[in-house]
Design an enzyme around this catalytic site. Structure first.
Site, short mmCIF file in Angstrom:
data_model
loop_
_atom_site.label_atom_id
_atom_site.label_comp_id
_atom_site.label_asym_id
_atom_site.label_seq_id
_atom_site.Cartn_x
_atom_site.Cartn_y
_atom_site.Cartn_z
N CYS A 14 2.88 0.38 -8.47
CA CYS A 14 3.74 -0.85 -8.15
C CYS A 14 4.25 -1.30 -9.20
CB CYS A 14 2.82 -1.93 -8.19
SG CYS A 14 1.40 -2.12 -6.13
N CYS A 46 1.04 -1.22 -0.27
CA CYS A 46 0.15 0.42 -0.18
C CYS A 46 0.86 1.37 -0.10
CB CYS A 46 -1.16 0.02 1.16
SG CYS A 46 -0.36 0.06 2.57
N CYS A 85 -2.36 1.64 -3.82
CA CYS A 85 -1.01 2.42 -4.56
C CYS A 85 -1.54 2.58 -6.44
CB CYS A 85 -0.02 1.26 -4.74
SG CYS A 85 0.19 0.24 -5.34
#
Length: 136
Positions: free
Chosen positions: A89, A11, A85
């Site tokens: 990533c 996160c 997020c």
């Protein structure tokens, strides 16, 4: 020797949801799954309300510290679970990506964090059932 599945929870701040999920997975998988967590913009410390909510059910995450998300951590994981997020990533082929949509416990009271915690527990239990076949 069977491969131990590896799960990375991500996160933004690595201070609430991902730490609670990592705490549950560590406690409930009994060492059968390798557990990591990280944040795209790690916070200063784990959310004390998240720590308190987990302590209520006997899981201690007070020693956890937010960690910076690295390509290496993603690359060695079988499953990467993101929690709000977005595109932060890194993407690697061959890795299973999941997005768990959960409210951010940051700045919330324990009354608000408890249902988030309980929802994470169900998601983690389902994940364990999928990754670790039941003994016959």
């Amino acid at each position: 020797m069977a491969h131990t599945p590896s799960v990375l929870f991500v996160c933004v701040h690595n201070a609430g949801r991902s730490q609670m999920a990592a705490g549950f997975l560590t406690a409930l998988s009994g060492g059968r799954i390798e557990v990591r967590s990280a944040g795209s913009a790690p916070g200063e410390q784990v959310n004390p309300v998240a720590v308190a909510a987990m302590a209520e059910i006997g899981i201690d995450i007070s020693d956890a510290a937010p960690k910076k998300l690295t390509d290496e951590a993603v690359g060695v994981s079988d499953v990467v679970i993101t929690m709000g997020c977005g595109d932060a990533c890194p993407y690697f082929p061959g890795i299973s990506y999941r997005d768990w949509v959960l409210p951010d416990p940051s700045g919330q009271s324990i009354e608000v964090v408890r249902p988030i915690r309980d929802h994470i527990r169900i998601l983690v239990e389902n994940l364990i059932a999928e990754l670790v076949p039941a003994p016959h």
